[in-house]
Scaffold this active site. Structure first.
Site, mmCIF file in Angstrom:
data_model
loop_
_atom_site.group_PDB
_atom_site.id
_atom_site.type_symbol
_atom_site.label_atom_id
_atom_site.label_comp_id
_atom_site.label_asym_id
_atom_site.label_seq_id
_atom_site.Cartn_x
_atom_site.Cartn_y
_atom_site.Cartn_z
ATOM 1 N N ASP A 96 2.060 -7.492 7.287
ATOM 2 C CA ASP A 96 3.476 -7.839 7.325
ATOM 3 C C ASP A 96 4.152 -6.873 8.306
ATOM 4 O OD1 ASP A 96 6.071 -8.806 6.364
ATOM 5 O OD2 ASP A 96 6.195 -6.884 5.315
ATOM 6 N N ASP B 189 8.239 -6.165 8.484
ATOM 7 C CA ASP B 189 9.419 -5.489 7.940
ATOM 8 C C ASP B 189 9.076 -4.729 6.665
ATOM 9 O OD1 ASP B 189 11.368 -6.353 9.882
ATOM 10 O OD2 ASP B 189 11.194 -8.349 9.007
#
Length: 305
Positions: free
Chosen positions: A51, A53
């Site tokens: 991922d 963020d």
């Protein structure tokens, strides 16, 4: 959480981690088995799925929340005030739904679709231009995790593919990685990309792909699933995320041997720890660095040589 004592291999990984008290392991024997399999097959059978963020980037600094790749644009001082206010209203409505553990996933999924559709409609009212992305990054609080550049450099040097799978804004992610000289050829970004006019740089819209927090898996990759199919010989993976749904990011892999799932638990720790421990193999509690992952990679790569 496992009561089994850590093995010598795991102790070696933790030996250079300065804040080892932030590391939680669901089951040491399982983690040891995964690492041993990754070691046995070596770097040529490994890929990293992450991922972006609050995983590649920091969640907060000195208690102050950092902006996400979407927030870089949505909260940019270059946007009209009314547009920013609309983004804030959407965030305040839908973010609590995203992180709520009590809402059924099916119901939550539709809320995420509604959120992203409305955000795209609002974005088209902002008179956004392509050169505003770099300027907005410079004006924002977004920050990479400490020593995350070391991870990207190590993976590039050892020719290990990296998939950045993000529900944020791909243009911002791309520009931020380029800014820190870690947008290497082994890095692939699957995210929400904006399209701009070649003539004057004006925002034209988005590419067809809509990635939100709950569809970061094979469903958003299409029938061909080209990325994972091209890497079908790499059946080991290290997966990094800060959301329990991030564990689905590897679901497009056609063949799997060992997938070591590492979760970054950044906030609401007492409320979310048990759920994180259910889905991740290793949980890093409020660790705003990439130190543990870097040490894990160093051990894997050095032991294989």
């Amino acid at each position: 959480m496992s009561v089994v004592s850590p093995t010598s291999l795991f102790q070696k990984i933790c030996s250079s981690v300065t804040q080892v008290e932030k590391v939680r392991v669901r089951d040491y024997k399982t983690v040891e088995r995964y690492i041993s399999r990754i070691l046995h097959k070596g770097p040529h059978a490994l890929q990293v799925i992450t991922d972006f963020d609050c995983t590649v980037t920091k969640h907060h600094v000195n208690g102050t929340r950092c902006l996400s790749s979407s927030g870089v644009i949505n909260r940019s001082p270059l946007l009209p005030p009314e547009s920013k206010a609309a983004f804030i209203r959407l965030f305040e409505k839908y973010y609590p739904i995203e992180i709520c553990l009590e809402i059924d996933e099916g119901e939550k999924f539709q809320h995420m679709v509604d959120w992203y559709k409305q955000a795209r409609v609002n974005m088209m009212t902002c008179a956004l231009k392509e050169d505003m992305i770099k300027k907005s990054i410079a004006l924002s609080t977004i920050q990479l995790r400490d020593n995350v550049q070391d991870m990207f450099k190590m993976l590039h040097r050892n020719q290990i593919p990296v998939l950045v799978f993000s529900a944020g804004i791909g243009n911002v992610i791309e520009e931020l990685l380029r800014k820190y000289d870690i947008l290497y050829p082994n890095v692939e970004i699957i995210s929400n990309f904006m399209e701009f006019s070649e003539k004057d740089g004006t925002l034209l819209g988005y590419k067809d792909l809509m990635v939100h927090p709950l569809n970061k898996n094979e469903t958003v990759l299409g029938d061909e699933n080209k990325y994972f199919m091209d890497l079908s010989h790499r059946d080991n993976a290290i997966l990094l995320g800060d959301h329990t749904s991030d564990v689905q990011m590897s679901r497009g892999m056609p063949h799997t041997d060992s997938i070591l799932k590492i979760g970054f638990l950044n906030d609401k720790i007492s409320e979310r720890l048990n759920r994180f421990m259910e889905v991740f193999d290793i949980v890093l509690i409020d660790d705003q660095s990439m130190d543990f992952v870097n040490q894990l990679l160093r051990v894997i790569l050095s032991e294989h040589k």
